[in-house]
Design a protein around this motif. Structure first.
Motif, PDB file in Angstrom:
ATOM      1  N   GLU A 141      -2.848  10.399 -16.114  1.00 54.54           N
ATOM      2  CA  GLU A 141      -4.297  10.624 -15.955  1.00 54.54           C
ATOM      3  C   GLU A 141      -5.128   9.351 -15.865  1.00 54.54           C
ATOM      4  OE1 GLU A 141      -5.907  13.084 -19.201  1.00 54.54           O
ATOM      5  OE2 GLU A 141      -5.072  14.852 -18.240  1.00 54.54           O
ATOM      6  N   GLY A 142      -6.175   9.472 -15.377  1.00 51.30           N
ATOM      7  CA  GLY A 142      -7.173   8.098 -15.153  1.00 51.30           C
ATOM      8  C   GLY A 142      -6.887   7.379 -13.777  1.00 51.30           C
ATOM      9  N   SER A 143      -7.432   6.354 -13.872  1.00 48.85           N
ATOM     10  CA  SER A 143      -7.209   5.225 -12.778  1.00 48.85           C
ATOM     11  C   SER A 143      -6.568   3.977 -12.745  1.00 48.85           C
ATOM     12  CB  SER A 143      -8.956   5.080 -12.165  1.00 48.85           C
ATOM     13  OG  SER A 143      -8.788   4.109 -11.364  1.00 48.85           O
ATOM     14  N   TRP A 144      -6.077   3.509 -11.844  1.00 45.78           N
ATOM     15  CA  TRP A 144      -5.353   2.368 -11.811  1.00 45.78           C
ATOM     16  C   TRP A 144      -6.280   1.088 -11.538  1.00 45.78           C
ATOM     17  CZ3 TRP A 144      -0.292   1.536 -13.351  1.00 45.78           C
ATOM     18  CH2 TRP A 144       0.695   2.581 -13.395  1.00 45.78           C
ATOM     19  N   ASP A 145      -7.550   1.499 -11.348  1.00 44.28           N
ATOM     20  CA  ASP A 145      -8.589   0.660 -10.767  1.00 44.28           C
ATOM     21  C   ASP A 145      -8.723  -0.459 -12.131  1.00 44.28           C
ATOM     22  OD1 ASP A 145      -8.743   1.261  -8.279  1.00 44.28           O
ATOM     23  OD2 ASP A 145     -10.311   2.995  -8.796  1.00 44.28           O
ATOM     24  N   GLU A 162       1.052  -1.121  -0.103  1.00 42.21           N
ATOM     25  CA  GLU A 162       0.125   0.022  -0.086  1.00 42.21           C
ATOM     26  C   GLU A 162       1.025   1.159   0.204  1.00 42.21           C
ATOM     27  OE1 GLU A 162      -0.345  -2.599   2.248  1.00 42.21           O
ATOM     28  OE2 GLU A 162      -2.141  -3.578   1.435  1.00 42.21           O
ATOM     29  N   ARG A 163       1.839   1.190   0.737  1.00 43.85           N
ATOM     30  CA  ARG A 163       2.992   2.377   0.889  1.00 43.85           C
ATOM     31  C   ARG A 163       3.564   2.504  -0.635  1.00 43.85           C
ATOM     32  NH1 ARG A 163       8.131   3.332   4.692  1.00 43.85           N
ATOM     33  NH2 ARG A 163       8.473   5.540   3.779  1.00 43.85           N
ATOM     34  N   VAL A 164       3.938   1.595  -1.179  1.00 43.39           N
ATOM     35  CA  VAL A 164       4.572   1.658  -2.442  1.00 43.39           C
ATOM     36  C   VAL A 164       3.590   2.073  -3.416  1.00 43.39           C
ATOM     37  CG1 VAL A 164       5.841   0.313  -4.517  1.00 43.39           C
ATOM     38  CG2 VAL A 164       6.192  -0.038  -2.038  1.00 43.39           C
ATOM     39  N   TRP A 165       2.486   1.893  -3.458  1.00 45.73           N
ATOM     40  CA  TRP A 165       1.288   2.167  -4.502  1.00 45.73           C
ATOM     41  C   TRP A 165       1.086   3.593  -4.238  1.00 45.73           C
ATOM     42  CZ3 TRP A 165       0.013   0.695  -9.107  1.00 45.73           C
ATOM     43  CH2 TRP A 165       0.267  -0.775  -9.339  1.00 45.73           C
ATOM     44  N   ALA A 166       0.896   4.251  -3.127  1.00 43.54           N
ATOM     45  CA  ALA A 166       0.507   5.372  -2.740  1.00 43.54           C
ATOM     46  C   ALA A 166       1.784   6.325  -2.949  1.00 43.54           C
ATOM     47  CB  ALA A 166       0.321   5.455  -1.009  1.00 43.54           C
ATOM     48  N   THR A 167       2.893   6.014  -2.919  1.00 40.83           N
ATOM     49  CA  THR A 167       4.037   6.743  -3.197  1.00 40.83           C
ATOM     50  C   THR A 167       4.199   7.022  -4.833  1.00 40.83           C
ATOM     51  OG1 THR A 167       5.246   6.060  -1.009  1.00 40.83           O
ATOM     52  CG2 THR A 167       6.815   6.825  -3.123  1.00 40.83           C
ATOM     53  N   PHE A 217      -0.139   7.826 -19.939  1.00 39.73           N
ATOM     54  CA  PHE A 217       0.933   8.665 -19.476  1.00 39.73           C
ATOM     55  C   PHE A 217       0.864   9.699 -20.426  1.00 39.73           C
ATOM     56  CE2 PHE A 217       2.015   4.658 -17.376  1.00 39.73           C
ATOM     57  CZ  PHE A 217       2.595   5.152 -15.991  1.00 39.73           C
ATOM     58  N   LEU A 218       1.216  10.911 -19.708  1.00 38.59           N
ATOM     59  CA  LEU A 218       1.173  12.347 -20.710  1.00 38.59           C
ATOM     60  C   LEU A 218       2.522  12.829 -20.507  1.00 38.59           C
ATOM     61  CD1 LEU A 218      -2.216  13.497 -19.629  1.00 38.59           C
ATOM     62  CD2 LEU A 218      -1.658  12.291 -21.804  1.00 38.59           C
ATOM     63  N   ASP A 219       3.339  13.605 -21.837  1.00 29.37           N
ATOM     64  CA  ASP A 219       4.110  14.542 -21.636  1.00 29.37           C
ATOM     65  C   ASP A 219       3.970  16.013 -21.056  1.00 29.37           C
ATOM     66  OD1 ASP A 219       3.265  15.681 -23.683  1.00 29.37           O
ATOM     67  OD2 ASP A 219       4.573  15.006 -24.958  1.00 29.37           O
TER      68      ASP A 219
END
Length: 57
Positions: free
Chosen positions: A41-45, A15-20, A52-54
């Motif tokens: 942008e968006g959700s990892w769900d 959980e800490r890795v994902w939050a970071t 991924f945007l430049d």
């Protein structure tokens, strides 16, 4: 074509890795490794889209 494989052991709770990785400003820090100023942008769900945007979008 050659492929490369890298492994890294992170001794922290999942959980800490994902939050970071996914919260500002630490997200910008890890994405800058492959493109300075990039973001996502968006959700990892599951079943959700993200991009991924430049810096120009």
């Amino acid at each position: 074509m050659k492929t490369q494989h890298f492994d890294i052991l992170i001794q922290a709770p999942r959980e800490r890795v994902w939050a970071t990785m996914l919260q500002s400003p630490t997200c910008k820090r890890w994405t800058s490794t492959f493109f300075e100023g990039s973001r996502f942008e968006g959700s990892w769900d599951p079943d959700q889209k993200f991009r991924f945007l430049d810096p120009q979008g």
